[in-house]
Design a protein around this motif. Structure first.
Motif: not given
Ligand SMILES: NC(=O)c1ccc[n+]([C@@H]2O[C@H](COP(=O)([O-])OP(=O)(O)OC[C@H]3O[C@@H](n4cnc5c(N)ncnc54)[C@H](O)[C@@H]3O)[C@@H](O)[C@H]2O)c1
Length: 250
Positions: A38, A7, A10-12, A66-67, A89, A173, A87, A228, A177, A35, A232, A74
């Motif tokens: 993507k 789910i 994006g970047t991760i 995702a966030g 948390s 996060n 991710l 990020t 964690t 989205e 991660a 979910y």
């Molecule tokens: N635990 C950690 O140390 C840590 C570190 C970095 C990021 N994170 C978490 O990981 C998440 C993802 O990071 P990223 O850099 O890949 O973010 P990003 O913004 O690059 O990508 C997030 C993707 O999720 C999609 N998205 C957003 N809300 C959604 C939903 N409700 N359902 C489905 N898709 C959805 C977006 O369209 C986007 O493509 C961040 O939001 C953050 O909460 C945690």
């Protein structure tokens, strides 16, 4: 073969997708992103238009990148069917979500996994969990990571991890964690600093208890998304591998 649903693409999510596809004993079961456009770059058979549709494919594990809103929305339906690795948390700072997760895991014998994410050393924190008197974390990032343009060092927040996670859910996060592994969100003290002199995401943890004290310092390289750290995705993939092998520390 371990079937993994994703789910967030994006970047991760993209990094995990790439790594999972390179593993012989893992396969992508589905990818969902809010989205839809993507997902244009991946095999259309893997893209789904809802998490519910993805779950019909019976994944062994679903990974959220995702966030916190996605975890809130979910967690229940996923943990009803399979294990869930998150991710974001900071979603656990919302009592209702945390309680719901505990209940659904107990009822269905499923597990919620939290990788160490942008910090390290959670095994050590967990080992002394029952003996901790004090845990603090200071997270410092370039203003870009907070969507700000500060010209000088600015303290954005100081208080409990629970309060911080609710005010800055997209950036804290790490403290959620740390809290989950240590003395909880209400007792963990958090300071969040925006500092234009920094190119890296810096986290300093201090823990004290009857065992003594320790400090952990991380200066992580930000990924494409300045919020990020590249650590991660690395830590999430490492945890996925350990879950697959059924060995190691979770
Ligand atoms: N635990 C950690 O140390 C840590 C570190 C970095 C990021 N994170 C978490 O990981 C998440 C993802 O990071 P990223 O850099 O890949 O973010 P990003 O913004 O690059 O990508 C997030 C993707 O999720 C999609 N998205 C957003 N809300 C959604 C939903 N409700 N359902 C489905 N898709 C959805 C977006 O369209 C986007 O493509 C961040 O939001 C953050 O909460 C945690």
């Amino acid at each position: 073969m371990m079937k993994i649903g994703l789910i967030g693409f994006g970047t991760i999510g993209k990094e995990l997708f790439r790594q999972i596809q390179n593993e012989e004993e893992m396969e992508i079961s589905f990818v969902f992103d809010i989205e839809k456009e993507k997902l244009g770059e991946i095999d259309s058979s893997l893209a789904v238009d809802s998490v519910e549709t993805g779950l019909e494919r019976n994944p062994d594990l679903v990974v959220e990148a995702a966030g916190f809103e996605a975890v809130k929305e979910y967690a229940k339906i996923i943990l009803h069917k399979c294990d869930f690795l998150i991710l974001s948390s900071s979603a656990l700072a919302f009592e209702e979500t945390e309680n719901e997760i505990k209940k659904v895991c107990a009822r269905n014998n499923t597990k919620l996994f939290i990788p160490s994410g942008a910090i390290i050393g959670m095994d050590g924190v967990r080992a002394v969990k029952g003996e901790l008197d004090e845990v603090r974390i200071e997270s410092k990032k370039n203003p870009k990571a907070f969507g700000r343009e500060d010209r000088k060092r600015t303290v954005l927040f100081e208080g409990s991890a629970r309060e911080g996670a609710k005010k800055f859910p997209k950036n804290v996060n790490v403290s959620a964690t740390l809290s989950a592994n240590g003395i909880g969100l209400d007792k963990t003290n958090v300071k969040i600093v925006s500092d234009p002199s920094l190119e890296r995401n810096c986290h300093s943890i201090y823990a004290k208890g009857s065992f003594g004290e320790f400090e952990i310092h991380v200066r992580g390289v930000p990924s494409k998304n300045p919020k990020t750290s590249s650590l991660a995705a690395i830590s999430a993939f490492d945890l996925i591998k350990r879950i697959k092998d059924g060995i190691g520390i979770y």
